[in-house]
Design a protein around this motif. Structure first.
Motif, PDB file in Angstrom:
ATOM      1  N   ALA A  26       0.698  -5.049  -5.174  1.00 50.36           N
ATOM      2  CA  ALA A  26       1.970  -4.400  -5.515  1.00 50.36           C
ATOM      3  C   ALA A  26       2.704  -5.172  -6.600  1.00 50.36           C
ATOM      4  O   ALA A  26       3.269  -4.576  -7.527  1.00 50.36           O
ATOM      5  N   LEU A  29       1.017  -4.453  -9.917  1.00 46.99           N
ATOM      6  CA  LEU A  29       1.280  -3.089 -10.384  1.00 46.99           C
ATOM      7  C   LEU A  29       2.732  -2.927 -10.820  1.00 46.99           C
ATOM      8  O   LEU A  29       3.002  -2.395 -11.899  1.00 46.99           O
ATOM      9  N   ILE A  35      -3.630  -2.610 -12.464  1.00 47.36           N
ATOM     10  CA  ILE A  35      -4.319  -2.537 -11.186  1.00 47.36           C
ATOM     11  C   ILE A  35      -5.036  -3.861 -10.936  1.00 47.36           C
ATOM     12  O   ILE A  35      -5.686  -4.399 -11.829  1.00 47.36           O
ATOM     13  N   CYS A 114      -5.779  -0.678  -4.258  1.00 49.06           N
ATOM     14  CA  CYS A 114      -4.858  -0.184  -5.281  1.00 49.06           C
ATOM     15  C   CYS A 114      -4.887   1.339  -5.425  1.00 49.06           C
ATOM     16  O   CYS A 114      -3.840   1.980  -5.509  1.00 49.06           O
ATOM     17  N   GLY A 115      -6.073   1.919  -5.449  1.00 51.17           N
ATOM     18  CA  GLY A 115      -6.173   3.364  -5.622  1.00 51.17           C
ATOM     19  C   GLY A 115      -5.697   4.148  -4.419  1.00 51.17           C
ATOM     20  O   GLY A 115      -5.003   5.158  -4.548  1.00 51.17           O
ATOM     21  N   SER A 117      -3.498   3.235  -2.212  1.00 51.87           N
ATOM     22  CA  SER A 117      -2.044   3.136  -2.084  1.00 51.87           C
ATOM     23  C   SER A 117      -1.329   4.068  -3.048  1.00 51.87           C
ATOM     24  O   SER A 117      -0.186   4.458  -2.805  1.00 51.87           O
ATOM     25  N   ARG A 118      -1.993   4.450  -4.129  1.00 57.41           N
ATOM     26  CA  ARG A 118      -1.419   5.393  -5.096  1.00 57.41           C
ATOM     27  C   ARG A 118      -1.879   6.828  -4.839  1.00 57.41           C
ATOM     28  O   ARG A 118      -1.557   7.724  -5.579  1.00 57.41           O
ATOM     29  N   SER A 120      -4.776   8.061  -5.256  1.00 61.57           N
ATOM     30  CA  SER A 120      -5.648   8.506  -6.340  1.00 61.57           C
ATOM     31  C   SER A 120      -6.814   9.310  -5.759  1.00 61.57           C
ATOM     32  O   SER A 120      -7.550   8.801  -4.912  1.00 61.57           O
ATOM     33  N   SER A 123     -10.071   7.516  -5.993  1.00 59.52           N
ATOM     34  CA  SER A 123     -10.171   6.393  -5.064  1.00 59.52           C
ATOM     35  C   SER A 123     -10.358   6.861  -3.628  1.00 59.52           C
ATOM     36  O   SER A 123     -11.042   6.196  -2.840  1.00 59.52           O
TER      37      SER A 123
END
Length: 148
Positions: A26, A29, A35, A114-115, A117-118, A120, A123
């Motif tokens: 986080a 980002l 990322i 990372c993906g 959590s977004r 994506s 992802s």
């Protein structure tokens, strides 16, 4: 804390580790707009690939992984790990993971932490694929008597 069926599990340590990984991802980002995927950082730091991440940031990220592991080992003692007796499997696994990382446009840390959590879509699919592939691989290895 002992979990039924998982006598070696360390849920408290896992929680703290997850919080640290999530916090680091986080921070990267939100602070840098980048990322924190390890494969992308390694590719950029080693010069294999040119990405938008500045080289010094990628290099410090990779150095931080090594230094952090060394500091942890110095404080908590060495981490015990066991590998299959035939190092050919270890090499084959590493090559397969490297190929999959390039094919899937990222590694488990990039997609899974990372993906996801977004949210994506790429992802979500990649992480689901990692999980299913891991389950199938474990089932096949155990069925062939190769579990360790």
């Amino acid at each position: 804390m002992i979990l039924p069926g998982f006598p070696d599990a360390q849920p408290v340590e896992g929680l703290f580790g997850g919080l640290m990984i999530g916090g680091a991802a986080a921070s990267m980002l939100l602070g840098l707009g980048r990322i924190a995927g390890v494969s992308g950082m390694l590719a950029r730091a080693s010069g294999v690939e040119r990405t938008p991440t500045p080289w010094p940031i990628a290099a410090l990220f990779i150095v931080g992984l090594v230094v952090g592991a060394g500091l942890f080992s110095a404080v908590a003692g060495p981490v015990e790990a066991s590998f299959p007796p035939d190092y050919g499997w270890l090499v084959a696994g590493g090559l397969a993971v490297g190929f999959g990382t390039r094919l899937g446009s990222g590694c488990t840390s990039g997609h899974g932490v990372c993906g996801m959590s977004r949210l994506s879509p790429r992802s979500l699919v990649a992480t689901g694929t990692f999980i299913v592939a891991g389950m199938v691989t474990v089932a096949i290895v155990n069925a062939l008597g190769g579990g360790w």
